[in-house]
Motif scaffolding. Structure first.
Motif, PDB file in Angstrom:
ATOM      1  N   ASP A   9       0.809  -1.225   0.000  1.00 47.73           N
ATOM      2  CA  ASP A   9       0.000   0.000   0.000  1.00 47.73           C
ATOM      3  C   ASP A   9       0.847   1.282   0.000  1.00 47.73           C
ATOM      4  O   ASP A   9       0.747   2.103   0.898  1.00 47.73           O
ATOM      5  CB  ASP A   9      -0.980  -0.047   1.177  1.00 47.73           C
ATOM      6  CG  ASP A   9      -1.964  -1.189   1.023  1.00 47.73           C
ATOM      7  OD1 ASP A   9      -2.992  -0.997   0.367  1.00 47.73           O
ATOM      8  OD2 ASP A   9      -1.673  -2.305   1.513  1.00 47.73           O
ATOM      9  N   HIS A  11       0.640   3.533  -2.447  1.00 50.12           N
ATOM     10  CA  HIS A  11      -0.319   4.570  -2.847  1.00 50.12           C
ATOM     11  C   HIS A  11       0.334   5.869  -3.335  1.00 50.12           C
ATOM     12  O   HIS A  11      -0.057   6.968  -2.931  1.00 50.12           O
ATOM     13  CB  HIS A  11      -1.304   4.845  -1.704  1.00 50.12           C
ATOM     14  CG  HIS A  11      -2.301   3.743  -1.530  1.00 50.12           C
ATOM     15  ND1 HIS A  11      -3.233   3.423  -2.487  1.00 50.12           N
ATOM     16  CD2 HIS A  11      -2.483   2.846  -0.525  1.00 50.12           C
ATOM     17  CE1 HIS A  11      -3.960   2.385  -2.086  1.00 50.12           C
ATOM     18  NE2 HIS A  11      -3.527   2.004  -0.902  1.00 50.12           N
ATOM     19  N   ASP A  37      -1.145  -2.274  -4.379  1.00 50.78           N
ATOM     20  CA  ASP A  37      -1.515  -0.867  -4.261  1.00 50.78           C
ATOM     21  C   ASP A  37      -0.282   0.051  -4.323  1.00 50.78           C
ATOM     22  O   ASP A  37       0.041   0.782  -3.386  1.00 50.78           O
ATOM     23  CB  ASP A  37      -2.349  -0.583  -3.003  1.00 50.78           C
ATOM     24  CG  ASP A  37      -3.826  -0.888  -3.219  1.00 50.78           C
ATOM     25  OD1 ASP A  37      -4.177  -1.370  -4.320  1.00 50.78           O
ATOM     26  OD2 ASP A  37      -4.631  -0.658  -2.296  1.00 50.78           O
ATOM     27  N   HIS A  64      -6.362  -0.966  -6.059  1.00 59.78           N
ATOM     28  CA  HIS A  64      -6.147   0.325  -6.726  1.00 59.78           C
ATOM     29  C   HIS A  64      -5.305   0.155  -7.996  1.00 59.78           C
ATOM     30  O   HIS A  64      -5.490   0.910  -8.956  1.00 59.78           O
ATOM     31  CB  HIS A  64      -5.473   1.316  -5.769  1.00 59.78           C
ATOM     32  CG  HIS A  64      -6.400   1.825  -4.703  1.00 59.78           C
ATOM     33  ND1 HIS A  64      -6.908   3.101  -4.700  1.00 59.78           N
ATOM     34  CD2 HIS A  64      -6.927   1.205  -3.627  1.00 59.78           C
ATOM     35  CE1 HIS A  64      -7.706   3.252  -3.654  1.00 59.78           C
ATOM     36  NE2 HIS A  64      -7.729   2.119  -2.974  1.00 59.78           N
ATOM     37  N   HIS A 118      -2.784  -9.373  -1.564  1.00 54.76           N
ATOM     38  CA  HIS A 118      -3.166  -8.035  -1.108  1.00 54.76           C
ATOM     39  C   HIS A 118      -4.326  -8.103  -0.104  1.00 54.76           C
ATOM     40  O   HIS A 118      -4.273  -7.500   0.962  1.00 54.76           O
ATOM     41  CB  HIS A 118      -3.575  -7.174  -2.311  1.00 54.76           C
ATOM     42  CG  HIS A 118      -3.872  -5.756  -1.957  1.00 54.76           C
ATOM     43  ND1 HIS A 118      -2.901  -4.877  -1.535  1.00 54.76           N
ATOM     44  CD2 HIS A 118      -5.040  -5.052  -1.939  1.00 54.76           C
ATOM     45  CE1 HIS A 118      -3.455  -3.702  -1.281  1.00 54.76           C
ATOM     46  NE2 HIS A 118      -4.745  -3.781  -1.516  1.00 54.76           N
ATOM     47  N   HIS A 152      -3.777  -4.115   2.331  1.00 57.21           N
ATOM     48  CA  HIS A 152      -5.132  -3.679   2.014  1.00 57.21           C
ATOM     49  C   HIS A 152      -5.851  -2.875   3.100  1.00 57.21           C
ATOM     50  O   HIS A 152      -6.446  -1.856   2.817  1.00 57.21           O
ATOM     51  CB  HIS A 152      -5.976  -4.902   1.617  1.00 57.21           C
ATOM     52  CG  HIS A 152      -7.295  -4.580   0.979  1.00 57.21           C
ATOM     53  ND1 HIS A 152      -7.473  -3.516   0.120  1.00 57.21           N
ATOM     54  CD2 HIS A 152      -8.510  -5.187   1.072  1.00 57.21           C
ATOM     55  CE1 HIS A 152      -8.735  -3.491  -0.287  1.00 57.21           C
ATOM     56  NE2 HIS A 152      -9.382  -4.485   0.276  1.00 57.21           N
ATOM     57  N   HIS A 154      -4.459  -1.366   5.651  1.00 54.50           N
ATOM     58  CA  HIS A 154      -3.544  -0.317   6.147  1.00 54.50           C
ATOM     59  C   HIS A 154      -3.413  -0.345   7.668  1.00 54.50           C
ATOM     60  O   HIS A 154      -3.104   0.664   8.288  1.00 54.50           O
ATOM     61  CB  HIS A 154      -3.995   1.087   5.694  1.00 54.50           C
ATOM     62  CG  HIS A 154      -4.076   1.261   4.216  1.00 54.50           C
ATOM     63  ND1 HIS A 154      -4.048   2.491   3.608  1.00 54.50           N
ATOM     64  CD2 HIS A 154      -4.176   0.364   3.201  1.00 54.50           C
ATOM     65  CE1 HIS A 154      -4.136   2.348   2.287  1.00 54.50           C
ATOM     66  NE2 HIS A 154      -4.222   1.068   2.016  1.00 54.50           N
TER      67      HIS A 154
HETATM   68 ZN    ZN Z   1      -4.460   0.220  -0.109  1.00 55.53          ZN
END
Ligand code: ZN
Length: 242
Positions: A9, A11, A37, A64, A118, A152, A154
């Protein structure tokens, strides 16, 4: 024993990813594993994918990543996530789009007895959140390896499962036992949501699983997000770790 760093993640948060990679460098691990992600929410999707390509040996897809290349749709995303993913779709380079499309949903390292996904091992493509001991009970039979790493949600945690004593939860570390199995959520590099804004990642080394945190210059990332016109809500949540 091979040593691993496990990250998830990101991002599109380049400042967080750079600081995490700097810390990982000091740990002298053999390989970096990525749980998905790479993009969504943040202002540097291409730069983050490029850095991941250079540093991570094994990678799986996140929701994502799929949404950014129109795989699986994103109608269920909240409005802020949707705005960010549509911005990401426009800015992604053709090469990076291709790269995201080819990421697998799961991966395993047989010699290390590790499974990567994930969301959840039970239904990797349905992006369920792995949050609790209940989720562990439901998922343990859906992977064979000793340790399953997930992202996923977080929210970092270590769940240990023993045949005789049920499950235990640890934060931030535990020794790896001989008869136990583990589900480890690495937390998020680029958008932590456990009320701690520091980037989160995991080191697996010398029979020990440890969740690590490192700070980064959140204001730099926030200013880039403002410039890109990304939603204020996404900008603010970084500082609060939520
Ligand atoms: Zn995420």
């Amino acid at each position: 024993m091979t040593a691993y760093a496990i990250i998830s993640d990101v991002h599109a948060n380049l400042e967080a990813l750079e600081n995490v990679l700097k810390e990982i460098e000091k740990e002298k691990v053999d390989e970096v594993l990525f749980l998905g992600d790479a993009v969504g929410y943040g202002p540097n999707p291409n730069e983050c994918i490029d850095l991941l390509k250079q540093n991570a040996g094994l990678m799986v897809a996140g929701n994502h990543d799929w949404a950014a290349v129109n795989m699986g749709g994103y109608g269920h995303f909240n409005p802020f996530a949707r705005i960010a993913i549509e911005w990401t779709q426009k800015i992604l380079s053709p090469g990076n789009r291709d790269f995201l499309r080819k990421l697998p949903l799961t991966a395993k390292i047989e010699e290390a007895n590790i499974f990567l996904v994930h969301g959840t091992p039970r239904e990797p493509g349905n992006w369920h959140y792995f949050l609790s001991k209940y989720d562990a009970a439901v998922n343990l039979e859906h992977f064979e390896e000793k340790i399953c790493f997930v992202g996923h949600s977080h929210q970092p945690f270590i769940i240990e499962s023993t045949e005789r004593h049920g499950t235990n939860t640890f934060y931030p570390f535990t020794e790896v036992g001989i008869n136990q199995r583990y589900i480890v959520n690495t937390g998020s590099v680029g958008q932590p949501r456990d009320a701690n804004p520091d980037a989160s990642y995991v080191i697996l080394k010398d029979n020990r699983i440890e969740i690590k945190r490192v700070s980064y210059d959140i204001v730099v990332t926030q200013n880039k997000m403002k410039k890109a016109g990304l939603p204020e809500y996404l900008i603010e949540r970084l500082a609060a770790g939520r």
